[in-house]
Write a protein that holds these residues in place. Structure first.
Motif, PDB file in Angstrom:
ATOM      1  N   TRP A 268      50.266  39.038  25.200  1.00  0.00           N
ATOM      2  CA  TRP A 268      49.168  38.922  26.173  1.00  0.00           C
ATOM      3  C   TRP A 268      49.690  38.105  27.332  1.00  0.00           C
ATOM      4  CZ3 TRP A 268      44.761  41.522  25.017  1.00  0.00           C
ATOM      5  CH2 TRP A 268      43.644  41.331  25.837  1.00  0.00           C
ATOM      6  N   SER A 269      49.846  38.713  28.459  1.00  0.00           N
ATOM      7  CA  SER A 269      50.492  38.041  29.580  1.00  0.00           C
ATOM      8  C   SER A 269      49.663  36.872  30.089  1.00  0.00           C
ATOM      9  CB  SER A 269      50.744  39.029  30.724  1.00  0.00           C
ATOM     10  OG  SER A 269      49.522  39.574  31.166  1.00  0.00           O
ATOM     11  N   ALA A 270      50.369  35.849  30.576  1.00  0.00           N
ATOM     12  CA  ALA A 270      49.702  34.730  31.219  1.00  0.00           C
ATOM     13  C   ALA A 270      49.109  35.207  32.537  1.00  0.00           C
ATOM     14  CB  ALA A 270      50.690  33.596  31.462  1.00  0.00           C
ATOM     15  N   PRO A 271      48.026  34.608  32.986  1.00  0.00           N
ATOM     16  CA  PRO A 271      47.394  35.056  34.235  1.00  0.00           C
ATOM     17  C   PRO A 271      48.311  34.896  35.436  1.00  0.00           C
ATOM     18  CG  PRO A 271      46.451  32.975  33.491  1.00  0.00           C
ATOM     19  CD  PRO A 271      47.311  33.482  32.380  1.00  0.00           C
ATOM     20  N   VAL A 272      48.213  35.849  36.330  1.00  0.00           N
ATOM     21  CA  VAL A 272      48.977  35.781  37.584  1.00  0.00           C
ATOM     22  C   VAL A 272      48.072  35.145  38.622  1.00  0.00           C
ATOM     23  CG1 VAL A 272      50.180  37.097  39.353  1.00  0.00           C
ATOM     24  CG2 VAL A 272      50.270  37.851  36.965  1.00  0.00           C
ATOM     25  N   GLU A 273      48.379  33.936  39.027  1.00  0.00           N
ATOM     26  CA  GLU A 273      47.534  33.200  39.955  1.00  0.00           C
ATOM     27  C   GLU A 273      47.888  33.538  41.401  1.00  0.00           C
ATOM     28  OE1 GLU A 273      45.107  31.721  38.823  1.00  0.00           O
ATOM     29  OE2 GLU A 273      45.558  30.986  36.818  1.00  0.00           O
ATOM     30  N   ALA A 274      46.877  33.495  42.268  1.00  0.00           N
ATOM     31  CA  ALA A 274      47.133  33.641  43.698  1.00  0.00           C
ATOM     32  C   ALA A 274      47.863  32.401  44.195  1.00  0.00           C
ATOM     33  CB  ALA A 274      45.803  33.805  44.436  1.00  0.00           C
ATOM     34  N   VAL A 332      39.523  31.484  49.440  1.00  0.00           N
ATOM     35  CA  VAL A 332      39.219  30.311  48.628  1.00  0.00           C
ATOM     36  C   VAL A 332      40.386  30.099  47.678  1.00  0.00           C
ATOM     37  CG1 VAL A 332      37.669  29.290  46.927  1.00  0.00           C
ATOM     38  CG2 VAL A 332      36.723  30.662  48.789  1.00  0.00           C
ATOM     39  N   ASP A 333      41.159  29.064  47.936  1.00  0.00           N
ATOM     40  CA  ASP A 333      42.337  28.742  47.118  1.00  0.00           C
ATOM     41  C   ASP A 333      43.278  29.944  46.995  1.00  0.00           C
ATOM     42  OD1 ASP A 333      43.872  26.919  45.743  1.00  0.00           O
ATOM     43  OD2 ASP A 333      42.913  27.282  43.816  1.00  0.00           O
ATOM     44  N   GLY A 334      43.476  30.631  48.097  1.00  0.00           N
ATOM     45  CA  GLY A 334      44.394  31.761  48.139  1.00  0.00           C
ATOM     46  C   GLY A 334      43.765  33.100  47.845  1.00  0.00           C
ATOM     47  N   HIS A 335      42.550  33.119  47.344  1.00  0.00           N
ATOM     48  CA  HIS A 335      41.870  34.375  47.012  1.00  0.00           C
ATOM     49  C   HIS A 335      41.093  34.891  48.226  1.00  0.00           C
ATOM     50  CE1 HIS A 335      42.597  33.902  42.664  1.00  0.00           C
ATOM     51  NE2 HIS A 335      42.318  32.624  42.851  1.00  0.00           N
ATOM     52  N   ALA A 336      41.394  36.092  48.678  1.00  0.00           N
ATOM     53  CA  ALA A 336      40.598  36.710  49.740  1.00  0.00           C
ATOM     54  C   ALA A 336      39.198  36.968  49.211  1.00  0.00           C
ATOM     55  CB  ALA A 336      41.246  38.013  50.184  1.00  0.00           C
ATOM     56  N   VAL A 337      38.197  36.716  50.044  1.00  0.00           N
ATOM     57  CA  VAL A 337      36.818  36.853  49.591  1.00  0.00           C
ATOM     58  C   VAL A 337      35.913  37.187  50.767  1.00  0.00           C
ATOM     59  CG1 VAL A 337      36.281  34.385  49.855  1.00  0.00           C
ATOM     60  CG2 VAL A 337      35.040  35.729  48.156  1.00  0.00           C
ATOM     61  N   ILE A 502      26.500  23.000  38.520  1.00  0.00           N
ATOM     62  CA  ILE A 502      27.763  22.353  38.891  1.00  0.00           C
ATOM     63  C   ILE A 502      27.522  21.299  39.967  1.00  0.00           C
ATOM     64  CG2 ILE A 502      29.171  24.356  38.282  1.00  0.00           C
ATOM     65  CD1 ILE A 502      29.399  24.956  41.306  1.00  0.00           C
ATOM     66  N   ASP A 503      28.386  20.322  40.000  1.00  0.00           N
ATOM     67  CA  ASP A 503      28.444  19.353  41.083  1.00  0.00           C
ATOM     68  C   ASP A 503      28.933  20.099  42.326  1.00  0.00           C
ATOM     69  OD1 ASP A 503      29.501  17.366  42.905  1.00  0.00           O
ATOM     70  OD2 ASP A 503      29.592  15.942  41.242  1.00  0.00           O
ATOM     71  N   PRO A 504      28.255  19.965  43.473  1.00  0.00           N
ATOM     72  CA  PRO A 504      28.705  20.675  44.678  1.00  0.00           C
ATOM     73  C   PRO A 504      30.185  20.475  44.994  1.00  0.00           C
ATOM     74  CG  PRO A 504      26.566  19.685  45.067  1.00  0.00           C
ATOM     75  CD  PRO A 504      27.005  19.203  43.704  1.00  0.00           C
ATOM     76  N   ARG A 505      30.714  19.294  44.674  1.00  0.00           N
ATOM     77  CA  ARG A 505      32.124  19.014  44.961  1.00  0.00           C
ATOM     78  C   ARG A 505      33.078  19.831  44.099  1.00  0.00           C
ATOM     79  NH1 ARG A 505      30.795  12.678  44.461  1.00  0.00           N
ATOM     80  NH2 ARG A 505      29.665  13.622  42.712  1.00  0.00           N
ATOM     81  N   ASP A 506      32.547  20.447  43.043  1.00  0.00           N
ATOM     82  CA  ASP A 506      33.372  21.297  42.179  1.00  0.00           C
ATOM     83  C   ASP A 506      33.306  22.767  42.587  1.00  0.00           C
ATOM     84  OD1 ASP A 506      34.194  19.177  40.571  1.00  0.00           O
ATOM     85  OD2 ASP A 506      32.459  19.355  39.230  1.00  0.00           O
ATOM     86  N   THR A 507      32.575  23.078  43.645  1.00  0.00           N
ATOM     87  CA  THR A 507      32.327  24.478  43.999  1.00  0.00           C
ATOM     88  C   THR A 507      33.616  25.237  44.269  1.00  0.00           C
ATOM     89  OG1 THR A 507      30.190  23.850  44.958  1.00  0.00           O
ATOM     90  CG2 THR A 507      31.080  26.010  45.553  1.00  0.00           C
ATOM     91  N   ARG A 508      34.491  24.695  45.081  1.00  0.00           N
ATOM     92  CA  ARG A 508      35.747  25.387  45.417  1.00  0.00           C
ATOM     93  C   ARG A 508      36.571  25.652  44.159  1.00  0.00           C
ATOM     94  NH1 ARG A 508      39.816  26.239  49.392  1.00  0.00           N
ATOM     95  NH2 ARG A 508      41.876  25.519  48.736  1.00  0.00           N
ATOM     96  N   ARG A 509      36.666  24.645  43.278  1.00  0.00           N
ATOM     97  CA  ARG A 509      37.458  24.795  42.049  1.00  0.00           C
ATOM     98  C   ARG A 509      36.838  25.851  41.135  1.00  0.00           C
ATOM     99  NH1 ARG A 509      36.962  22.755  37.094  1.00  0.00           N
ATOM    100  NH2 ARG A 509      35.192  21.460  37.726  1.00  0.00           N
ATOM    101  N   VAL A 510      35.515  25.817  40.986  1.00  0.00           N
ATOM    102  CA  VAL A 510      34.838  26.772  40.106  1.00  0.00           C
ATOM    103  C   VAL A 510      34.964  28.195  40.653  1.00  0.00           C
ATOM    104  CG1 VAL A 510      32.561  27.508  39.273  1.00  0.00           C
ATOM    105  CG2 VAL A 510      33.231  25.107  39.111  1.00  0.00           C
ATOM    106  N   VAL A 511      34.752  28.360  41.960  1.00  0.00           N
ATOM    107  CA  VAL A 511      34.875  29.687  42.578  1.00  0.00           C
ATOM    108  C   VAL A 511      36.304  30.205  42.443  1.00  0.00           C
ATOM    109  CG1 VAL A 511      34.801  30.950  44.765  1.00  0.00           C
ATOM    110  CG2 VAL A 511      32.942  29.389  44.161  1.00  0.00           C
ATOM    111  N   SER A 512      37.288  29.342  42.668  1.00  0.00           N
ATOM    112  CA  SER A 512      38.690  29.750  42.551  1.00  0.00           C
ATOM    113  C   SER A 512      39.008  30.238  41.142  1.00  0.00           C
ATOM    114  CB  SER A 512      39.599  28.575  42.914  1.00  0.00           C
ATOM    115  OG  SER A 512      40.959  28.883  42.647  1.00  0.00           O
TER     116      SER A 512
END
Length: 536
Positions: A268-274, A332-337, A502-512
């Motif tokens: 099972w391959s490891a995830p390919v991150e942006a 968002v953290d490299g992900h086009a959206v 979620i804490d608003p400050r975690d939004t970018r991390r959670v979305v990513s």
């Protein structure tokens, strides 16, 4: 892309007031989460005496150290059934989320047997079904750490029929090629016995595991037969004789290490991150002071966008057309959206714009991020003659049939059909989280009270009768008192209308992380079979 310009005055009294309001809401939901942990932690001595790890310690041991873990539905069932919101806060009876095991992304779930023996409540069942839905859709292996007394019989009428769906899901996921690994740390009885039975790989713990359809008391009552726990369903029986288990562990830690080894050996391959994106130009801490305490006060959703997108860049789409509906491209953290947000109600132009933008994102295979804060679709003579029903339907059609990943963050109002058009729970977003400022309902309590007041007045007028003094005011206040607590983020998350607050400050991390999970799931090729894996 053009960088957004912020108009927020960080030194203003309004910013400080907003921040204090948000901090209080965060403290409230974090306090409930702490009560879940305290409830479980109170049984540490009992578990240590039995030579067992607490469920949260099991999860910590299973997950890769230092890797991110996105917990799901931490407050499922809050103040429902036997969760009193005070001392007995259960979190749905399980600890669950998406994390890394042996370098591979998995959905991890552990029954919290330190709380009511891990018995399943109606909302605990609903949480399990949501977790299975995530695993199936995102093609995630499931690692389950099981120890449960089974269904809470006080609520059997709310559990039995839908409970069968969890078994069907297990069978179908196995057939789809999604591995399921279960470590049985203690008792897994009655319907719970089928969880390891339907798993692809089962690990039992010597002297601790108990798997049987009927325990000694039920067996004696049903047939008169007398047998011990070990004779009916101990680890030795299932490993050496019945063949239910593939692996024997000597204790909890060994069982968890065995599960990690199974995952490690899966091809099972490891995830390919942006590639990691640049940080927002504006400090993420500033998200704390953007949303006003008074929900009727407007603010620009771009202020939130500027603090979660790479470099605070945002390419506005048709900015001046249907201006209260904000659409545009970002990363968002490299992900086009493609982002959709609200600066007010959705008018006919805004609905058409959103529908077009969603279709364009589907054409370019760009995931969608909904930042929801809307009073709903615009009403009134002008809106109706402008085709709000027709154009609003176009937007709903586009959201419902979008072929790309959808992630929703409810930052404020999620009222009426606006909840649907902005991809609320009913439109199956891949993930949906709420800020503690979220408000969800068919309409606001005050509006509902006013509507009922007008209807009552018209009813009495038609009958030619005088309304008793104070009657409509009392009725209106009763509606407000009933509906107000039913529209809060806590009320919504308890019923799994979201995947957690979620804490608003975690939004970018959670979305990513959510976008990464979605991207990985859509790329993964499974090896489906007609039937799930059956034991010999």
């Amino acid at each position: 892309m053009p960088k957004l310009t912020s108009a927020i005055d960080l030194g203003s009294a309004a910013f400080s007031q907003n921040k204090a309001f948000m901090e209080a809401l965060i403290a409230e939901f974090r306090g409930y989460e702490a009560k879940v942990r305290e409830n479980s932690e109170s049984k540490r001595g009992k578990f240590e005496k039995r030579g067992q790890l607490l469920p949260r310690d099991r999860v910590s041991l299973l997950l890769d150290r230092g890797a991110p873990f996105m917990e799901i539905a931490t407050l499922a069932g809050l103040k429902m059934h036997d969760d009193d919101g005070k001392k007995n806060v259960a979190g749905g009876g399980s600890i669950a989320g998406i994390g890394y095991v042996a370098g591979k992304r998995c959905l991890v779930t552990a029954t919290d047997s330190a709380i009511k023996g891990g018995s399943v409540s109606p909302m605990g069942l609903k949480k399990s079904l949501r977790l299975q839905e995530i695993a199936r859709k995102q093609k995630l292996p499931i690692v389950a750490l099981a120890e449960s007394a089974g269904a809470n019989l006080l609520y059997q009428s709310e559990l039995f029929v839908e409970g069968g769906r969890t078994f069907a899901n297990q069978a179908r996921m196995s057939a789809a090629g999604i591995p399921q690994i279960t470590v049985v740390h203690g008792s897994s009885t009655a319907g719970g016995a089928y969880m390891p039975g339907l798993s692809d790989y089962t690990v039992v713990v010597r002297g601790k595991t108990k798997i049987f359809l009927a325990g000694p008391p039920l067996l004696k009552a049903a047939t008169g037969e007398i047998a011990t726990d070990e004779e009916l369903g101990g680890a030795e029986l299932h490993y050496n004789i019945a063949g239910t288990a593939e692996y024997m562990a000597e204790d909890d830690a060994h069982g968890i290490e065995t599960a990690r080894e199974i995952v490690d050996h899966l091809p099972w391959s490891a995830p390919v991150e942006a590639e990691a994106g640049t940080q927002p130009f504006y400090d993420i801490e500033e998200l704390m002071g953007i949303v006003p305490e008074d929900a009727k006060k407007p603010y620009d959703i771009r202020e939130i966008i500027a603090r979660i997108t790479d470099g605070s860049d945002f390419l506005d789409f048709k900015r001046e057309f249907g201006a209260s509906t904000v659409c545009g491209h970002a990363r968002v953290d490299g992900h086009a959206v493609g982002i959709l947000g609200n600066n007010g109600p959705i008018d006919p132009d805004g609905a058409v714009k959103a529908a077009q933008f969603i279709q364009l994102c589907c054409q370019s295979d760009t995931p969608l991020l909904f930042l929801m804060n809307t009073t709903g679709y615009l009403v009134g003579r002008d809106a109706e003659t402008g085709g709000i029903v027709k154009h609003g339907s176009k937007m709903i059609q586009a959201v419902a049939n979008a072929t790309v990943p959808k992630v929703t963050i409810v930052v404020g109002g999620a009222w009426g059909a606006g909840n649907y058009g902005m991809c609320g729970r009913g439109f199956d977003p891949d993930f949906i989280f709420s800020w503690p400022t979220a408000k969800v309902g068919v309409m606001g309590p005050e509006q509902a009270a006013t509507v009922m007041k007008i209807i009552t007045e018209e009813k009495f007028a038609k009958m030619g009768q005088q309304i008793p003094d104070g009657m409509t005011d009392q009725m209106a206040q009763k509606i407000i008192d009933q509906m107000s607590p039913e529209t809060t983020a806590l009320y919504a998350t308890a019923r799994l209308w979201d995947d957690g607050i979620i804490d608003p400050r975690d939004t970018r991390r959670v979305v990513s992380l959510a976008l990464s999970v979605c991207a990985d799931g859509r790329k993964r090729q499974l090896n489906p079979t007609q039937f799930g894996v059956a034991r010999g």
